[in-house]
Design a protein around this motif. Structure first.
Motif, PDB file in Angstrom:
ATOM      1  N   UNK A 192     -29.611 -12.309  12.713  1.00 36.15           N
ATOM      2  CA  UNK A 192     -30.872 -12.098  12.001  1.00 36.15           C
ATOM      3  C   UNK A 192     -32.087 -12.034  12.926  1.00 36.15           C
ATOM      4  N   UNK A 193     -31.983 -12.610  14.134  1.00 33.32           N
ATOM      5  CA  UNK A 193     -33.148 -12.675  15.014  1.00 33.32           C
ATOM      6  C   UNK A 193     -33.046 -11.733  16.196  1.00 33.32           C
ATOM      7  N   UNK A 194     -31.927 -11.043  16.345  1.00 35.07           N
ATOM      8  CA  UNK A 194     -31.784 -10.127  17.470  1.00 35.07           C
ATOM      9  C   UNK A 194     -32.472  -8.813  17.165  1.00 35.07           C
ATOM     10  N   UNK A 195     -32.812  -8.115  18.221  1.00 33.08           N
ATOM     11  CA  UNK A 195     -33.519  -6.853  18.045  1.00 33.08           C
ATOM     12  C   UNK A 195     -32.566  -5.762  17.567  1.00 33.08           C
ATOM     13  N   UNK A 196     -33.138  -4.753  16.949  1.00 30.06           N
ATOM     14  CA  UNK A 196     -32.341  -3.629  16.481  1.00 30.06           C
ATOM     15  C   UNK A 196     -31.738  -2.867  17.661  1.00 30.06           C
ATOM     16  N   UNK A 197     -32.436  -2.874  18.778  1.00 28.31           N
ATOM     17  CA  UNK A 197     -31.931  -2.196  19.965  1.00 28.31           C
ATOM     18  C   UNK A 197     -30.619  -2.831  20.429  1.00 28.31           C
ATOM     19  N   UNK A 198     -30.560  -4.163  20.427  1.00 28.02           N
ATOM     20  CA  UNK A 198     -29.351  -4.869  20.824  1.00 28.02           C
ATOM     21  C   UNK A 198     -28.205  -4.518  19.876  1.00 28.02           C
ATOM     22  N   UNK A 199     -28.509  -4.499  18.588  1.00 29.47           N
ATOM     23  CA  UNK A 199     -27.463  -4.193  17.613  1.00 29.47           C
ATOM     24  C   UNK A 199     -26.963  -2.770  17.773  1.00 29.47           C
ATOM     25  N   UNK A 252      -8.782 -13.121  15.852  1.00 29.52           N
ATOM     26  CA  UNK A 252      -9.609 -13.857  14.907  1.00 29.52           C
ATOM     27  C   UNK A 252     -10.278 -15.050  15.591  1.00 29.52           C
ATOM     28  N   UNK A 253      -9.535 -15.716  16.468  1.00 31.71           N
ATOM     29  CA  UNK A 253     -10.124 -16.846  17.193  1.00 31.71           C
ATOM     30  C   UNK A 253     -11.268 -16.380  18.095  1.00 31.71           C
ATOM     31  N   UNK A 254     -11.083 -15.266  18.798  1.00 26.20           N
ATOM     32  CA  UNK A 254     -12.153 -14.727  19.642  1.00 26.20           C
ATOM     33  C   UNK A 254     -13.383 -14.361  18.806  1.00 26.20           C
ATOM     34  N   UNK A 255     -13.131 -13.759  17.663  1.00 24.90           N
ATOM     35  CA  UNK A 255     -14.246 -13.378  16.772  1.00 24.90           C
ATOM     36  C   UNK A 255     -14.988 -14.623  16.298  1.00 24.90           C
ATOM     37  N   UNK A 256     -14.237 -15.645  15.914  1.00 21.51           N
ATOM     38  CA  UNK A 256     -14.870 -16.879  15.431  1.00 21.51           C
ATOM     39  C   UNK A 256     -15.672 -17.573  16.528  1.00 21.51           C
ATOM     40  N   UNK A 257     -15.137 -17.565  17.752  1.00 22.20           N
ATOM     41  CA  UNK A 257     -15.867 -18.160  18.871  1.00 22.20           C
ATOM     42  C   UNK A 257     -17.179 -17.422  19.090  1.00 22.20           C
ATOM     43  N   UNK A 258     -17.121 -16.096  19.057  1.00 29.25           N
ATOM     44  CA  UNK A 258     -18.337 -15.286  19.231  1.00 29.25           C
ATOM     45  C   UNK A 258     -19.344 -15.579  18.124  1.00 29.25           C
ATOM     46  N   UNK A 259     -18.861 -15.658  16.892  1.00 25.13           N
ATOM     47  CA  UNK A 259     -19.769 -15.913  15.758  1.00 25.13           C
ATOM     48  C   UNK A 259     -20.408 -17.292  15.883  1.00 25.13           C
ATOM     49  N   UNK A 260     -19.613 -18.294  16.228  1.00 27.11           N
ATOM     50  CA  UNK A 260     -20.160 -19.655  16.340  1.00 27.11           C
ATOM     51  C   UNK A 260     -21.188 -19.757  17.467  1.00 27.11           C
ATOM     52  N   UNK A 261     -20.928 -19.087  18.590  1.00 19.60           N
ATOM     53  CA  UNK A 261     -21.914 -19.097  19.680  1.00 19.60           C
ATOM     54  C   UNK A 261     -23.218 -18.447  19.233  1.00 19.60           C
ATOM     55  N   UNK A 262     -23.108 -17.318  18.549  1.00 23.77           N
ATOM     56  CA  UNK A 262     -24.310 -16.633  18.094  1.00 23.77           C
ATOM     57  C   UNK A 262     -25.047 -17.460  17.045  1.00 23.77           C
ATOM     58  N   UNK A 263     -24.311 -18.098  16.152  1.00 22.24           N
ATOM     59  CA  UNK A 263     -24.965 -18.921  15.129  1.00 22.24           C
ATOM     60  C   UNK A 263     -25.624 -20.156  15.747  1.00 22.24           C
ATOM     61  N   UNK A 271     -27.025 -20.074  18.714  1.00 20.07           N
ATOM     62  CA  UNK A 271     -28.281 -19.517  19.226  1.00 20.07           C
ATOM     63  C   UNK A 271     -29.293 -19.358  18.088  1.00 20.07           C
ATOM     64  N   UNK A 272     -28.810 -18.864  16.947  1.00 22.72           N
ATOM     65  CA  UNK A 272     -29.697 -18.690  15.792  1.00 22.72           C
ATOM     66  C   UNK A 272     -30.290 -20.023  15.348  1.00 22.72           C
ATOM     67  N   UNK A 273     -29.461 -21.055  15.321  1.00 24.93           N
ATOM     68  CA  UNK A 273     -29.947 -22.379  14.908  1.00 24.93           C
ATOM     69  C   UNK A 273     -30.996 -22.895  15.883  1.00 24.93           C
TER      70      UNK A 273
END
Length: 156
Positions: free
Chosen positions: A137-144, A86-97, A99-101
């Motif tokens: 929300x801003x990443x390409x569909x290819x990346x996803x 869960x901590x790894x997931x949260x770290x990944x989410x916060x880093x991505x968010x 970038x989004x910000x």
């Protein structure tokens, strides 16, 4: 068609064997003792079945105890790792968010009324973000598609 020789269509006729007149002689049962079941066999058979079932019960009880210990150990391992995952997931989410910000700030820098510090949801509570809406929300569909090939995780 029958002929005089007692045959019928080329086959010999058979007569049913009947008991002699006056019946058969009385059978002497004691002359041929029963060799299969000797006296005392019932208790031995009962004891053998009881021992066999007791052994099976103890084996089953022993295996169930071992299985319960293995399941408990497995659950302990999962509970210990869940916090780290869960901590790894949260770290990944916060880093991505983050970038989004940064992308939002670059895109909306000159817009009137945009405050980069204000929450877009107008609240201060944390909510678990949805992957396809809030995190990417801003990443390409290819990346996803490359990183999340399971269609249940990412929907387009």
């Amino acid at each position: 068609m029958t002929d005089s020789g007692g045959t019928f269509g080329g086959f010999k006729r058979y007569r049913q064997d009947m008991p002699p007149k006056g019946g058969y002689a009385e059978f002497n049962w004691w002359k041929y003792p029963n060799r299969t079941f000797k006296p005392g066999w019932g208790w031995k058979a009962f004891a053998a079945v009881f021992v066999y079932h007791a052994w099976g019960f103890l084996r089953t009880k022993h295996w169930n105890n071992r299985k319960a210990l293995m399941e408990q150990e497995e659950a302990d391992i999962e509970n210990a790792l869940a916090v780290l995952l869960q901590a790894e997931r949260n770290i990944h989410i916060l880093k991505q968010m983050k970038k989004n910000k940064k992308i939002e700030n670059e895109f909306l820098a000159g817009k009137p009324g945009y405050d980069p510090e204000e929450s877009q949801y107008h609240n201060t509570r944390w909510h678990n973000p949805q992957y396809n809406v809030d995190v990417y929300p801003y990443d390409s569909k290819k990346f996803l598609r490359e990183h999340y090939p399971d269609p249940h995780i990412v929907t387009f």
